[in-house]
Write a protein that holds these residues in place. Structure first.
Motif, mmCIF file in Angstrom:
data_model
loop_
_atom_site.group_PDB
_atom_site.id
_atom_site.type_symbol
_atom_site.label_atom_id
_atom_site.label_comp_id
_atom_site.label_asym_id
_atom_site.label_seq_id
_atom_site.Cartn_x
_atom_site.Cartn_y
_atom_site.Cartn_z
ATOM 1 N N GLY A 160 13.477 -7.369 -7.579
ATOM 2 C CA GLY A 160 14.543 -6.513 -7.080
ATOM 3 C C GLY A 160 14.145 -5.590 -5.947
ATOM 4 N N GLU A 161 12.973 -5.807 -5.337
ATOM 5 C CA GLU A 161 12.543 -4.960 -4.225
ATOM 6 C C GLU A 161 13.216 -5.389 -2.924
ATOM 7 O OE1 GLU A 161 10.791 -2.273 -4.398
ATOM 8 O OE2 GLU A 161 10.339 -2.456 -6.540
ATOM 9 N N THR A 162 13.273 -4.459 -1.981
ATOM 10 C CA THR A 162 13.843 -4.770 -0.673
ATOM 11 C C THR A 162 12.727 -5.073 0.321
ATOM 12 O OG1 THR A 162 13.825 -2.449 0.034
ATOM 13 C CG2 THR A 162 15.789 -3.235 -1.109
ATOM 14 N N LEU A 163 13.116 -5.659 1.433
ATOM 15 C CA LEU A 163 12.165 -5.920 2.509
ATOM 16 C C LEU A 163 12.220 -4.718 3.440
ATOM 17 C CD1 LEU A 163 10.378 -8.402 3.031
ATOM 18 C CD2 LEU A 163 12.039 -9.145 4.727
ATOM 19 N N ASN A 164 11.219 -3.841 3.356
ATOM 20 C CA ASN A 164 11.224 -2.612 4.138
ATOM 21 C C ASN A 164 9.855 -2.373 4.737
ATOM 22 O OD1 ASN A 164 9.629 -1.050 2.042
ATOM 23 N ND2 ASN A 164 11.453 -1.545 0.848
ATOM 24 N N VAL A 165 9.714 -1.266 5.455
ATOM 25 C CA VAL A 165 8.452 -1.020 6.157
ATOM 26 C C VAL A 165 7.296 -0.834 5.188
ATOM 27 C CG1 VAL A 165 9.519 -0.049 8.224
ATOM 28 C CG2 VAL A 165 8.993 1.458 6.311
ATOM 29 N N LEU A 166 7.570 -0.436 3.945
ATOM 30 C CA LEU A 166 6.488 -0.237 2.983
ATOM 31 C C LEU A 166 6.065 -1.542 2.324
ATOM 32 C CD1 LEU A 166 7.531 3.149 1.376
ATOM 33 C CD2 LEU A 166 5.605 2.719 2.869
ATOM 34 N N THR A 167 7.033 -2.382 1.927
ATOM 35 C CA THR A 167 6.645 -3.667 1.338
ATOM 36 C C THR A 167 5.992 -4.563 2.392
ATOM 37 O OG1 THR A 167 8.930 -4.398 1.688
ATOM 38 C CG2 THR A 167 8.339 -3.680 -0.513
ATOM 39 N N LEU A 168 6.543 -4.542 3.610
ATOM 40 C CA LEU A 168 5.907 -5.316 4.684
ATOM 41 C C LEU A 168 4.561 -4.706 5.058
ATOM 42 C CD1 LEU A 168 8.969 -6.086 6.986
ATOM 43 C CD2 LEU A 168 7.617 -7.733 5.703
ATOM 44 N N GLY A 169 4.498 -3.370 5.016
ATOM 45 C CA GLY A 169 3.210 -2.712 5.269
ATOM 46 C C GLY A 169 2.178 -3.081 4.228
ATOM 47 N N GLY A 170 2.631 -3.235 2.972
ATOM 48 C CA GLY A 170 1.717 -3.683 1.920
ATOM 49 C C GLY A 170 1.176 -5.067 2.205
ATOM 50 N N LEU A 171 2.035 -5.950 2.726
ATOM 51 C CA LEU A 171 1.579 -7.285 3.116
ATOM 52 C C LEU A 171 0.566 -7.201 4.244
ATOM 53 C CD1 LEU A 171 4.791 -9.505 3.058
ATOM 54 C CD2 LEU A 171 2.749 -9.765 1.660
ATOM 55 N N ALA A 172 0.863 -6.330 5.230
ATOM 56 C CA ALA A 172 -0.063 -6.184 6.355
ATOM 57 C C ALA A 172 -1.402 -5.645 5.895
ATOM 58 C CB ALA A 172 0.554 -5.265 7.416
ATOM 59 N N LEU A 173 -1.363 -4.716 4.925
ATOM 60 C CA LEU A 173 -2.606 -4.141 4.414
ATOM 61 C C LEU A 173 -3.382 -5.143 3.572
ATOM 62 C CD1 LEU A 173 -1.186 -0.655 3.428
ATOM 63 C CD2 LEU A 173 -2.809 -1.096 5.248
ATOM 64 N N GLY A 174 -2.643 -5.993 2.840
ATOM 65 C CA GLY A 174 -3.313 -6.975 2.005
ATOM 66 C C GLY A 174 -3.735 -8.221 2.753
ATOM 67 N N THR A 197 -12.560 -8.960 8.165
ATOM 68 C CA THR A 197 -11.192 -9.499 8.081
ATOM 69 C C THR A 197 -10.228 -8.442 7.541
ATOM 70 O OG1 THR A 197 -11.751 -10.456 5.920
ATOM 71 C CG2 THR A 197 -11.825 -11.913 7.834
ATOM 72 N N THR A 198 -10.672 -7.671 6.539
ATOM 73 C CA THR A 198 -9.810 -6.625 5.975
ATOM 74 C C THR A 198 -9.582 -5.506 6.977
ATOM 75 O OG1 THR A 198 -10.616 -7.115 3.749
ATOM 76 C CG2 THR A 198 -9.536 -4.989 4.085
ATOM 77 N N VAL A 199 -10.671 -5.045 7.619
ATOM 78 C CA VAL A 199 -10.593 -3.896 8.526
ATOM 79 C C VAL A 199 -9.830 -4.244 9.800
ATOM 80 C CG1 VAL A 199 -11.984 -2.434 10.042
ATOM 81 C CG2 VAL A 199 -12.610 -2.696 7.636
ATOM 82 N N LEU A 200 -10.217 -5.334 10.443
ATOM 83 C CA LEU A 200 -9.604 -5.656 11.732
ATOM 84 C C LEU A 200 -8.146 -6.083 11.592
ATOM 85 C CD1 LEU A 200 -12.546 -7.538 13.496
ATOM 86 C CD2 LEU A 200 -11.824 -5.169 13.766
ATOM 87 N N ALA A 201 -7.769 -6.645 10.432
ATOM 88 C CA ALA A 201 -6.367 -7.012 10.227
ATOM 89 C C ALA A 201 -5.478 -5.776 10.160
ATOM 90 C CB ALA A 201 -6.217 -7.826 8.943
ATOM 91 N N MET A 202 -6.070 -4.618 9.849
ATOM 92 C CA MET A 202 -5.296 -3.376 9.743
ATOM 93 C C MET A 202 -5.280 -2.565 11.031
ATOM 94 S SD MET A 202 -6.259 -1.999 5.965
ATOM 95 C CE MET A 202 -6.264 -3.097 4.555
ATOM 96 N N VAL A 203 -6.040 -2.990 12.020
ATOM 97 C CA VAL A 203 -6.103 -2.235 13.280
ATOM 98 C C VAL A 203 -4.720 -2.064 13.922
ATOM 99 C CG1 VAL A 203 -6.971 -2.316 15.656
ATOM 100 C CG2 VAL A 203 -8.523 -2.711 13.738
ATOM 101 N N PRO A 204 -3.868 -3.100 13.989
ATOM 102 C CA PRO A 204 -2.533 -2.883 14.573
ATOM 103 C C PRO A 204 -1.740 -1.794 13.861
ATOM 104 C CG PRO A 204 -2.984 -5.231 14.370
ATOM 105 C CD PRO A 204 -4.077 -4.515 13.643
ATOM 106 N N LEU A 205 -1.862 -1.730 12.521
ATOM 107 C CA LEU A 205 -1.172 -0.668 11.785
ATOM 108 C C LEU A 205 -1.781 0.689 12.086
ATOM 109 C CD1 LEU A 205 -0.567 -2.127 8.198
ATOM 110 C CD2 LEU A 205 1.107 -1.740 9.995
#
Length: 1023
Positions: free
Chosen positions: A378-392, A960-968
């Motif tokens: 039941g979650e929505t697609l928002n900047v936090l759920t997408l941000g969680g994907l970007a962080l993961g 891979t973890t660190v550099l994937a988060m650089v855009p954020l």
């Protein structure tokens, strides 16, 4: 492991399952609701009641207090607040988190029903509502043209019904409309001549304007219903209504009043880009997609424009979906950039496109699977759920990297493809599961977090957890299966890799690391004390970093509040608005649309005031202007200082997650008048604090009012009482609705009014004739006294005690530092006895959220230790691994200090996530040291060998973890400010922690190993 063996030997089954998951994910992502932020569950209920023409003091005593008393006993209520202003009462109940609001609302309704008997006669029916942020409009549409009345008809008849039929639209409200009214302008002389009272006219109109059933008569074998019709069919019918006089004679309405078909006197005015307009605000359904609803409305606008009259224009004023779409697009772009960076790092290390494909395939599968799980939770697609994907994103490949590295090592030893895949994956699967579990368990204490922090933390935690769980399943099933098919040229690639420049660079790094590792093992105490010194030094940066609640996004929305002197007319306020419009001309290039409501506003029935105007402005996107919204707010505020005759306040607004004022000082005490004086002192005191911007009191200047006190003794002589006199005064100066007239399906009020020149001045009031029941007519001043005074605009109470709020924005400083300075200033304030203050607003929410998150962090650390103890079946090795956590503080504090970001909820969430991430490298390192020692290798040699052997996968997973988060971390695109502190925290925390892991953990390992040996030897001697 059996799962690994099955996946390798049955590749077709694995592939079919993957394809099914991808198909389900694609369907789910199309069905997900897109919004800016997660749904905020605010346990708030509101009771709104009206009592026409009553002053705020009367509203407070007669309406607000009885309702407060009745609802205060409802279970689960944390705070009861009330606002009493002329004619309306608003009682707001804030419940404790976790309360079943549906049941609470039923209890509130029962209590209100019991309290109705204590409310005065004439009070409106209390309306009980649930407060929901989703009730805020998603879009404002302006209707402009020459004739406001025609615009109103077009809006009512065509546009509103059309928009409400569009998908996802809940309701459409109109502001600035002209409301048709039939006015009966009474003739005083004629009334006296015929001996007719206004009440007689009202009774005659009501008795005439009725239809009723008269029973049934038989006609043959049918029953015919009898219906007596008498409703007005025309204006002329109203004029010809017969009135019986006291003497028994009859007159018509037109003999004592002129009947006018006109419009109600406007109490508000709306302007769009400076032009009078009718504004439609569109609310979406709770479960609807903001972007989809806005698109439906825009498509509908294109369709209906062709049906509108030629002189009517329909344009979008503000569309909140634009920022939502831009924010979601920017996060998706950051995910793609981060994914590309991760794949590039893999290719750099693996030197093989085939090996990169084996690991890289886990990224899209994990993301698509996460969409499916988000949909079913039941979650929505928002900047936090997408941000969680970007962080993961970077962490998704960690498990696959470790598995592939081990499969690769078996392949180099001469094992065939299938054996390498099975042995390599089975051997490290338990360690991989343990390391992923440590990352996941940090999210379990979310059950202890409440309020806004929970609403933000939960969707992000679910997104990260779902992606990591899926990535783990892929690592132990799909990666071994693909490795058994695609790594046939591993040995050839290895031979080529020896001539590869990056491989030579890695060899140099390994050699340098080996030398440094030998050094720290030689100087173990120096290493430990150096680490302690670094941690202490980083903690010393805390006062320089500061703290805030939630990072604000530059959404480009500005609100300007204009307040003229209390009691000012609508026309006077409009003249000030014109001056503001002139000043805003300098910002034409930055302002996309401007919408101002003069005299409107109010919340759920709380009326606006003629001396107030509110601008809502949408700026062009941040990329298209030179200044930020905050800078423009400060510039505008300076420009408006030259406009005399009004208090003008400029502030940036947040259309998505509005958390209220950053600083709110709540003053409590027994008397409203004293609270006003204390509020002025507080404003003067805190205005000197650096960072405080636009401090203002919740109390407005008193409205000039003329108090009429009826002398009951004199009134009784003429056979009058106070209620009779009050009703006649209200009729003379306000008017009274007599009945309703229906025409072509529309209903309009039929209102009795006296001529304007008989209800405008104080002398009109003093000369007013009051009629007794006997027919005698006397001047009002015979039975009443008049006194001019200042009356309050709004009276507020909290928990059945008078309250007043002083609020302030914060600029150029962090919230925590400003609040600390404000508290210092308030301590020097001499509060009267019985009066107190508390700090509320975002400052209070921040303190409560930080406290909850700190508790969650402690539980997370404990759970991480418990998982590792189960994995190692040992209490000592997990304790050694935990030493990688304190070093994380160095990276976190350094990162926030370097980037200039204060500690906030997202940053705190990042710290909690780090508690589960930073131990992964230590787990791999310590586990491999133990494996080598079990194989007979000396401790010192085992540490050196394990360090060099695990350096490559540790570098791969960390990079891979660190550099994937650089855009954020760079906050690229709109709305990325929310994830920036979280990304910065993880990037710096994980980077610094990895360095300490490679150097400090081996040292700590040796200390505890020595201690263990001493304990064991002592026990042997004692035995």
């Amino acid at each position: 492991m059996k799962l690994v063996n099955t996946s390798v030997k049955r590749p077709v089954g694995v592939i079919m399952i993957v394809l099914a998951v991808i198909a389900l994910g694609i369907v789910s992502v199309r069905s997900l609701t897109i919004d800016l932020f997660p749904k905020i569950d605010l346990p708030i209920a509101v009771v709104a009641t009206s009592y026409q023409d009553a002053a705020p003091q009367e509203i407070e005593n007669l309406i607000s207090r009885p309702i407060e008393s009745s609802v205060s006993s409802v279970e689960g209520i944390e705070t009861v607040q009330s606002q009493s202003q002329s004619g309306t009462s608003l009682v707001m109940m804030m419940f404790n988190n976790g309360v079943d609001l549906d049941q609470a609302l039923l209890d509130v309704r029962e209590n209100i029903d019991q309290a109705k008997g204590f409310l005065p006669q004439g009070a409106g029916e209390p309306r009980i509502m649930r407060f929901n942020p989703d009730q805020l409009p998603v879009m404002w549409v302006g209707l402009t043209g020459e004739d406001a009345a025609a615009l109103t008809d077009v809006a009512d008849d065509q546009i509103v019904p059309f928009f409400e039929r569009q998908g996802g639209v809940a309701s459409v409200s109109i502001e600035g409309a002209k409301e048709r009214e039939i006015q009966l302008i009474l003739n005083q002389a004629a009334l006296q001549q015929y001996g007719v009272t206004p009440q007689t006219i009202i009774q005659s109109l009501n008795s005439t304007n009725q239809s009723s059933s008269g029973g049934v008569v038989e006609k043959g074998n049918k029953d015919l219903e009898l219906r007596v019709t008498g409703e007005f069919e025309s204006i002329e019918a109203i004029e010809q209504t017969i009135i019986q006089t006291g003497t028994g004679a009859t007159v018509h309405v037109e003999d004592v009043a002129s009947v006018e078909d006109t419009y109600k006197e406007p109490t508000s005015l709306t302007l769009v880009n400076g032009e009078p307009s009718v504004v439609l605000s569109i609310m979406k359904k709770t479960d609807s997609n903001t972007v989809e609803v806005a698109n439906n409305i825009k498509e509908g606008m294109d369709e209906i424009k062709g049906e509108l009259p030629g002189d009517v224009n329909l344009d979008t004023i503000i569309d909140t979906s634009e920022f939502v779409q831009m924010s979601v697009d920017s996060v998706v772009k950051n995910i793609l950039i981060g994914g590309a960076i991760s794949v590039f790092i893999l290719l750099l290390f693996l030197k093989s496109i085939r090996a990169t494909i084996v690991i890289g395939v886990s990224i899209p599968i994990a993301i698509i699977s996460t969409f499916t799980l988000l949909y079913f939770t039941g979650e929505t697609l928002n900047v936090l759920t997408l941000g969680g994907l970007a962080l993961g994103l970077g962490m998704m490949v960690d498990s696959s990297i470790v598995i592939l590295e081990n499969i690769y090592s078996y392949r180099k030893r001469g094992y065939n493809l299938v054996e390498s895949a099975i042995k390599g994956a089975s051997e490290l699967a338990p360690a991989v599961i343990a390391s992923t579990t440590t990352t996941l368990v940090v999210f379990l204490p979310i059950v202890y977090v409440e309020g806004i922090a929970s609403d933000m933390f939960t969707p992000l935690a679910l997104a990260v957890s779902f992606s990591l769980i899926t990535a783990l399943v892929v690592a132990v099933t799909l990666v071994p299966m693909l490795s058994s098919k695609l790594l046939s040229k591993a040995m050839e690639d290895e031979e080529k890799g020896r001539r590869y420049w990056f491989n030579r660079l890695l060899e140099r790094v390994k050699s340098a690391y080996k030398r440094v590792l030998k050094g720290v093992l030689r100087f173990r105490k120096t290493t430990v004390f150096g680490t302690i010194f670094a941690i202490a030094g980083s903690l010393a940066l805390t006062p320089l970093i500061g703290a805030e609640f939630i990072p604000s996004s530059d959404q480009g929305q500005i609100e300007i509040r204009v307040e003229t002197a209390p009691g000012s007319s609508l026309a006077h306020t409009e003249s000030i608005v014109e001056k503001v419009n002139t000043s805003l001309g300098d910002y034409d290039e930055e302002i996309e649309t401007s919408y101002v409501s003069v005299g409107g506003g109010g919340f759920v029935g709380m009326g606006g005031s003629g001396n107030q105007a509110t601008y809502t402005m949408q700026l062009v996107p941040a990329n298209d202007r030179d200044q930020t919204t905050t800078e423009m707010v400060q510039q505008m505020d300076q420009d408006f200082q030259d406009i005399a005759g009004a208090e003008i306040t400029v502030s940036a607004t947040d259309s998505g997650m509005n958390m209220g004022s950053p600083v709110q000082i709540q003053l409590n005490g027994p008397q409203h008048e004293v609270l006003n004086e204390v509020a002025d002192q507080v404003i003067s005191q805190i205005s000197t604090v650096d960072g405080v911007y636009n401090p203002e009191s919740g109390a407005s200047d008193g409205v000039p009012q003329l108090t009429i006190t009826v002398d009951q003794e004199k009134a009784a002589v003429y056979g009058l009482n106070e209620e009779q006199i009050r009703s006649q005064i209200q009729l003379q100066f306000t008017g009274q609705m007599a009945t309703q007239y229906r025409e072509e399906g529309q209903e309009m009020d039929v209102t009795l009014l006296y001529p304007e020149d008989e209800r405008s001045t104080i002398s009109d009031l003093q000369d007013m004739k009051v009629q007794s029941q006997s027919g005698a007519v006397i001047p009002l001043e015979e039975v009443a006294e008049f006194k001019e005074m200042q009356g309050p605009v709004t009276l507020t109470r909290e928990n059945q005690q008078p309250q007043l709020n002083v609020s302030s924005d914060v600029v150029d400083r962090d919230l925590a530092s400003v609040v600390a300075d404000i508290e210092t200033e308030l301590e020097e304030l001499n509060m009267p006895e019985g009066y107190s203050y508390t700090i509320g607003g975002q400052a209070q929410d921040m303190a409560e959220s930080f406290s909850d998150l700190a508790l969650a962090l402690v539980f997370s650390i404990f759970l991480v230790y418990a998982v590792m103890a189960i994995q190692f079946e040992n209490f000592l090795f997990p304790f050694i691994i935990m030493f990688s956590m304190p070093a994380t503080v160095v990276g976190v504090m350094l990162g926030l200090f370097v980037t200039g970001l204060p500690l906030s909820i997202p940053a705190f969430i990042g710290i909690i996530m780090l508690a589960g991430i930073v131990v992964n490298n230590s787990i791999v390192l310590v586990d491999y040291i133990n494996i080598l020692r079990r194989n007979g290798m000396d401790r010192y040699e085992a540490i050196l060998e394990a360090g060099q052997s695990r350096l490559r996968p540790i570098l791969m997973t960390t990079l891979t973890t660190v550099l994937a988060m650089v855009p954020l971390a760079l906050a690229l695109g709109q709305g990325a400010e929310m994830q920036q502190p979280l990304a910065v925290t993880i990037i710096f925390g994980l980077t610094i922690s990895s360095m300490f892991t490679l150097l400090l953990i081996p040292v700590v390992y040796t200390f505890f190993d020595d201690l263990t040996r001493k304990v064991v030897n002592r026990k042997k001697k004692e035995a």
